[in-house]
Design a protein around this motif. Structure first.
Motif, PDB file in Angstrom:
ATOM      1  N   GLY A 103       0.774  -1.232   0.000  1.00 48.62           N
ATOM      2  CA  GLY A 103       0.000   0.000   0.000  1.00 48.62           C
ATOM      3  C   GLY A 103       0.807   1.284   0.000  1.00 48.62           C
ATOM      4  O   GLY A 103       0.265   2.351   0.304  1.00 48.62           O
ATOM      5  N   TYR A 104       2.081   1.220  -0.370  1.00 45.60           N
ATOM      6  CA  TYR A 104       2.914   2.424  -0.431  1.00 45.60           C
ATOM      7  C   TYR A 104       3.132   2.822  -1.890  1.00 45.60           C
ATOM      8  O   TYR A 104       3.141   1.984  -2.793  1.00 45.60           O
ATOM      9  CB  TYR A 104       4.271   2.193   0.235  1.00 45.60           C
ATOM     10  N   ASN A 105       3.329   4.107  -2.102  1.00 42.25           N
ATOM     11  CA  ASN A 105       3.596   4.620  -3.440  1.00 42.25           C
ATOM     12  C   ASN A 105       5.098   4.508  -3.715  1.00 42.25           C
ATOM     13  O   ASN A 105       5.890   5.196  -3.072  1.00 42.25           O
ATOM     14  CB  ASN A 105       3.154   6.087  -3.538  1.00 42.25           C
ATOM     15  N   PRO A 106       5.517   3.650  -4.663  1.00 40.61           N
ATOM     16  CA  PRO A 106       6.950   3.470  -4.908  1.00 40.61           C
ATOM     17  C   PRO A 106       7.638   4.734  -5.419  1.00 40.61           C
ATOM     18  O   PRO A 106       8.804   4.967  -5.115  1.00 40.61           O
ATOM     19  CB  PRO A 106       7.005   2.342  -5.943  1.00 40.61           C
ATOM     20  N   LEU A 107       6.891   5.566  -6.189  1.00 41.15           N
ATOM     21  CA  LEU A 107       7.498   6.802  -6.681  1.00 41.15           C
ATOM     22  C   LEU A 107       7.819   7.742  -5.518  1.00 41.15           C
ATOM     23  O   LEU A 107       8.900   8.340  -5.466  1.00 41.15           O
ATOM     24  CB  LEU A 107       6.563   7.487  -7.681  1.00 41.15           C
ATOM     25  N   ASP A 108       6.879   7.840  -4.580  1.00 39.12           N
ATOM     26  CA  ASP A 108       7.131   8.665  -3.393  1.00 39.12           C
ATOM     27  C   ASP A 108       8.266   8.065  -2.561  1.00 39.12           C
ATOM     28  O   ASP A 108       9.105   8.788  -2.010  1.00 39.12           O
ATOM     29  CB  ASP A 108       5.868   8.773  -2.535  1.00 39.12           C
ATOM     30  N   GLY A 109       8.289   6.747  -2.473  1.00 38.74           N
ATOM     31  CA  GLY A 109       9.330   6.084  -1.687  1.00 38.74           C
ATOM     32  C   GLY A 109      10.713   6.319  -2.242  1.00 38.74           C
ATOM     33  O   GLY A 109      11.641   6.687  -1.509  1.00 38.74           O
ATOM     34  N   PHE A 110      10.874   6.129  -3.569  1.00 38.25           N
ATOM     35  CA  PHE A 110      12.194   6.318  -4.172  1.00 38.25           C
ATOM     36  C   PHE A 110      12.582   7.796  -4.209  1.00 38.25           C
ATOM     37  O   PHE A 110      13.767   8.131  -4.104  1.00 38.25           O
ATOM     38  CB  PHE A 110      12.209   5.723  -5.585  1.00 38.25           C
ATOM     39  N   ALA A 111      11.587   8.673  -4.358  1.00 40.75           N
ATOM     40  CA  ALA A 111      11.880  10.109  -4.310  1.00 40.75           C
ATOM     41  C   ALA A 111      12.396  10.511  -2.927  1.00 40.75           C
ATOM     42  O   ALA A 111      13.350  11.297  -2.796  1.00 40.75           O
ATOM     43  CB  ALA A 111      10.634  10.919  -4.671  1.00 40.75           C
ATOM     44  N   ALA A 112      11.772   9.945  -1.886  1.00 43.17           N
ATOM     45  CA  ALA A 112      12.223  10.220  -0.518  1.00 43.17           C
ATOM     46  C   ALA A 112      13.608   9.657  -0.279  1.00 43.17           C
ATOM     47  O   ALA A 112      14.442  10.272   0.400  1.00 43.17           O
ATOM     48  CB  ALA A 112      11.227   9.624   0.480  1.00 43.17           C
ATOM     49  N   LEU A 113      13.869   8.475  -0.841  1.00 41.00           N
ATOM     50  CA  LEU A 113      15.198   7.877  -0.695  1.00 41.00           C
ATOM     51  C   LEU A 113      16.259   8.759  -1.348  1.00 41.00           C
ATOM     52  O   LEU A 113      17.327   8.999  -0.769  1.00 41.00           O
ATOM     53  CB  LEU A 113      15.194   6.480  -1.329  1.00 41.00           C
ATOM     54  N   TRP A 114      15.989   9.225  -2.555  1.00 41.95           N
ATOM     55  CA  TRP A 114      16.942  10.097  -3.257  1.00 41.95           C
ATOM     56  C   TRP A 114      17.158  11.402  -2.501  1.00 41.95           C
ATOM     57  O   TRP A 114      18.295  11.871  -2.352  1.00 41.95           O
ATOM     58  CB  TRP A 114      16.447  10.379  -4.665  1.00 41.95           C
ATOM     59  N   LYS A 115      16.078  11.959  -2.002  1.00 46.00           N
ATOM     60  CA  LYS A 115      16.194  13.210  -1.243  1.00 46.00           C
ATOM     61  C   LYS A 115      16.971  12.986   0.046  1.00 46.00           C
ATOM     62  O   LYS A 115      17.746  13.844   0.487  1.00 46.00           O
ATOM     63  CB  LYS A 115      14.799  13.761  -0.928  1.00 46.00           C
ATOM     64  N   GLY A 116      16.780  11.824   0.654  1.00 45.84           N
ATOM     65  CA  GLY A 116      17.498  11.514   1.883  1.00 45.84           C
ATOM     66  C   GLY A 116      18.982  11.344   1.676  1.00 45.84           C
ATOM     67  O   GLY A 116      19.769  11.502   2.612  1.00 45.84           O
ATOM     68  N   ALA A 117      19.382  11.004   0.450  1.00 48.86           N
ATOM     69  CA  ALA A 117      20.809  10.837   0.149  1.00 48.86           C
ATOM     70  C   ALA A 117      21.433  12.095  -0.422  1.00 48.86           C
ATOM     71  O   ALA A 117      22.610  12.378  -0.162  1.00 48.86           O
ATOM     72  CB  ALA A 117      20.991   9.669  -0.834  1.00 48.86           C
ATOM     73  N   PHE A 118      20.674  12.867  -1.194  1.00 41.46           N
ATOM     74  CA  PHE A 118      21.245  14.028  -1.879  1.00 41.46           C
ATOM     75  C   PHE A 118      20.390  15.286  -1.748  1.00 41.46           C
ATOM     76  O   PHE A 118      20.588  16.253  -2.477  1.00 41.46           O
ATOM     77  CB  PHE A 118      21.425  13.721  -3.375  1.00 41.46           C
ATOM     78  N   GLY A 119      19.421  15.257  -0.809  1.00 43.74           N
ATOM     79  CA  GLY A 119      18.483  16.375  -0.701  1.00 43.74           C
ATOM     80  C   GLY A 119      19.133  17.692  -0.343  1.00 43.74           C
ATOM     81  O   GLY A 119      18.691  18.746  -0.770  1.00 43.74           O
ATOM     82  N   ASP A 120      20.168  17.672   0.467  1.00 44.10           N
ATOM     83  CA  ASP A 120      20.924  18.884   0.773  1.00 44.10           C
ATOM     84  C   ASP A 120      22.356  18.487   1.059  1.00 44.10           C
ATOM     85  O   ASP A 120      22.711  17.309   1.011  1.00 44.10           O
ATOM     86  CB  ASP A 120      20.308  19.662   1.946  1.00 44.10           C
TER      87      ASP A 120
END
Length: 348
Positions: A31-48
């Motif tokens: 029940g999770y959105n994979p696009l949101d999940g991978f976007a959050a993962l990318w942001k968590g690694a390179f978000g700032d």
């Protein structure tokens, strides 16, 4: 259609893609959105810049532990003891870091060298037992992981402290930390160890591909009996491979002791740096360049996963599942190779 070299490159790439796709399917099932999940993962690694600094910090020991496993595998050995060698390297570097007052030009190289020697010594034991007595290195290195863990804890409590659970911080002259790097990345724990890790990848490539000893090590890895028939000293090469592998692992420990933490504390379990190094080496096809790239992927997944629960509500355990799936597809690379070879035949 595909050359053998291209197939060797495509296998880990396709393994990663299949792992990510399978992970996306699992997210959808739960029940999770994979696009949101991978976007959050990318942001968590390179978000700032802070997350970027933490990602590089995570990648650093992975490169070195991956090199340790890969070097042994290229020599026909499976070094499961990288985790223990990380421990003794960490301990040795911190011991030197807190025991001496020396100029940085002497103190820091001495602490790094001590870590490499400690890891090499820990690798020498299973190498010697394998070469002289035929004792399988997997059994010995697994057991030595536990010895390293509990010996390190005993040394910290009995020799480096008066029963405390953590050593004092190392001297600034033995530290890999950088004030300007910290300021650039909003005071992340990034340090100069990344330069050492990349340099060691170059060292591994040079040893294996540009030296006579490297040729012997690879030959022993391919076929010990043929190497012995050709006049190579198989036992000596086994010991050499385990010593060099252990030195790489010891340096991974130094990255934690002199860089990330600046001290060493009592451990109730393993750090998993060494065990993750096995996956890094497999994904990197046991090559220096491949290990560096695989270490980046694992660093991104590990650090980025910390952002997934807050940004997308996806539990971090799903990232561990994705990593496991990637390793599964790498381990099952013969299936991917079979498919690619079929395409190769049809393309002729």
């Amino acid at each position: 259609m595909f050359s053998n070299r291209m197939i060797n490159i495509l296998i880990p790439v396709l393994s990663v893609i299949l792992g990510l796709v399978a992970g996306a399917v699992i997210m959808l099932v739960f029940g999770y959105n994979p696009l949101d999940g991978f976007a959050a993962l990318w942001k968590g690694a390179f978000g700032d810049s802070y997350f970027f600094g933490e990602t590089i910090r995570q990648v650093t020991p992975y490169i070195l532990s991956g090199l340790a496993v890969a070097f042994a595998l290229r020599s026909g050995l499976l070094n499961i003891g990288v985790e223990g060698q990380v421990f003794v390297g960490w301990l040795a570097s911190v011991w030197i870091g807190i025991s001496f007052e020396l100029p940085m030009v002497v103190h820091l190289p001495l602490a790094i060298t001590a870590a490499a020697f400690a890891g090499a010594a820990w690798g020498f034991i299973p190498g010697l037992l394998k070469a002289k007595l035929g004792v399988h290195e997997v059994i010995v290195t697994i057991m030595m992981n536990y010895i390293a863990l509990y010996v390190s804890n005993a040394v910290i409590r009995s020799l480096l402290t008066d029963g405390a659970d953590r050593t004092e911080s190392i001297a600034a002259t033995a530290s890999l930390k950088s004030e300007w790097l910290a300021e650039m990345t909003f005071y992340s724990r990034i340090h100069y160890g990344f330069i050492i890790a990349i340099a060691m990848a170059v060292v591994m490539w040079f040893i294996l591909n540009r030296t006579t000893k490297g040729f012997e090590l690879r030959a022993v890895g391919f076929n010990q009996h043929a190497s012995n028939y050709a006049g190579m000293n198989v036992g000596r090469n086994i010991i050499t491979a385990m010593v060099i592998s252990g030195a790489f692992a010891g340096l991974a420990g130094a990255m934690e002791g002199l860089g990330t933490f600046g001290s060493m504390s009592i451990k109730s379990g393993f750090t998993n740096i060494g065990f993750d190094g096995i996956a890094v080496a497999l994904l990197g096809a046991n090559t220096a360049v491949g290990v560096v790239l695989a270490a980046f992927l694992f660093g991104i997944l590990k650090i980025g996963a910390l952002n997934m629960p807050t940004e997308a509500g996806v539990p971090t355990e799903l990232v561990e599942i994705i990593i496991a799936l990637i390793i599964f597809f790498v381990a099952s690379s013969y299936m991917i190779r079979w498919v690619l070879l079929r395409f190769k035949k049809e393309g002729k």
